[in-house]
Design an enzyme around this catalytic site. Structure first.
Site, short mmCIF file in Angstrom:
data_model
loop_
_atom_site.label_atom_id
_atom_site.label_comp_id
_atom_site.label_asym_id
_atom_site.label_seq_id
_atom_site.Cartn_x
_atom_site.Cartn_y
_atom_site.Cartn_z
N ASP A 1 0.64 -1.37 -0.01
CA ASP A 1 -0.02 0.02 -0.05
C ASP A 1 0.92 1.19 -0.02
O ASP A 1 1.94 1.31 0.35
CB ASP A 1 -0.82 0.01 1.28
CG ASP A 1 -1.81 -1.19 1.14
OD1 ASP A 1 -2.31 -1.62 0.35
OD2 ASP A 1 -2.50 -1.37 2.37
N1 URA Z 1 -1.22 -6.00 3.82
C1 URA Z 1 -1.76 -4.54 3.88
O1 URA Z 1 -2.87 -4.45 4.35
N2 URA Z 1 -1.22 -3.58 3.06
C2 URA Z 1 -0.02 -4.04 2.71
O2 URA Z 1 0.70 -3.15 1.93
C3 URA Z 1 0.43 -5.30 2.45
C4 URA Z 1 -0.41 -6.60 3.20
#
Ligand code: URA
Length: 262
Positions: free
Chosen positions: A117
């Site tokens: 993310d």
């Molecule tokens: N899980 C999440 O919620 N975000 C990420 O970036 C990776 C795994």
């Protein structure tokens, strides 16, 4: 193809001089043509004037303005991803992880292996080795990924969460996750509720998976950092926002991990 014959094929591979130099980031084909005409390029120590010359990059020594050109066609980079950049090759609004790379590396067209993310930090592998990326991302291969997280809730993360994560959590869309391992490092009461520092290992990569897993047990991830992916661990000496090439050992680890999971 066996390893020996593959190496032989690579050694035999020929490439036009201008293509080799443009692949390595020395300029556009026409800029290179000009530089070659001006005598800036040597092959095996001899000045050449023909930019269309066929070269064996694994065998012949090319130099540009006296500097040896190190030929690479595959690239494996470990990025310590900072928050605020997106795991994509292009984006109309946000800075991407590719924007963090030097042009010399961008010319080889690496792409991120999976997505973190925008606000997630930590280990991100970038490569142009499509097969390796595919194998690491294939849902069938269950490559494990470990993250560190700070989690807020009305209660601390505890045994009940550990058990639930171990048996699978139902997410907001009804999907039940594969077993995940939860380790609780520390919990403390704060003004906003209970803060827990945890490590979690998952074997899949659904959209916002870890945030949604905690959401499903009434808690909120406020910080997330990936520590490892399969056998590859984040080099903690790598400052945030910086990257380096994988070492031969790390590439070998990834390859053998792939072979074990084939
Ligand atoms: N899980 C999440 O919620 N975000 C990420 O970036 C990776 C795994």
């Amino acid at each position: 193809m066996g390893k020996a014959s593959k190496e032989k094929t690579l050694a035999d591979k020929r490439l036009r001089l201008d293509k080799l130099l443009s692949n390595m980031g020395y300029g556009t084909r026409s800029e290179i043509k000009k530089a070659v005409k001006q005598g800036s390029v040597t092959v095996d120590g001899r000045v050449v004037k023909d930019s269309g010359l066929q070269i064996k990059p694994k065998e012949q020594q090319v130099a540009f303005n006296g500097e040896q050109v190190i030929y690479r066609d595959v690239i494996y980079l470990m990025l310590h991803k900072p928050p605020g950049v997106v795991s994509a090759t292009e984006d109309s609004r946000d800075q991407t992880v590719i924007d963090l790379l030097d042009t010399n590396d961008q010319v080889l067209q690496p792409f991120p292996v999976g997505r973190l993310d925008k606000d997630t930090e930590g280990l991100l592998l970038l490569t142009n080795d499509g097969q390796l990326a595919h194998d690491l991302l294939s849902p069938r291969k269950h490559v494990s990924k470990t993250y560190f997280a700070r989690v807020l809730g009305e209660e601390a993360v505890g045994q009940a969460d550990r058990d639930q994560f171990a048996s699978g959590v139902e997410l907001d869309d009804g999907y039940v996750t594969m077993p995940a391992r939860l380790e609780i490092e520390q919990t403390e009461r704060t003004d906003e509720g209970w803060l827990s520092l945890i490590q979690i290992t998952i074997q899949e990569g659904k959209f916002h998976q870890i945030k949604r897993m905690f959401q499903a047990v009434g808690k909120q991830v406020i910080y997330l950092k990936r520590l490892s992916m399969g056998p590859l661990h984040l080099d903690e000496t790598l400052p945030i926002g910086e990257y380096r090439e994988l070492t031969e050992d790390e590439i070998e680890l990834l390859r053998s991990h792939r072979a074990e999971n084939a």
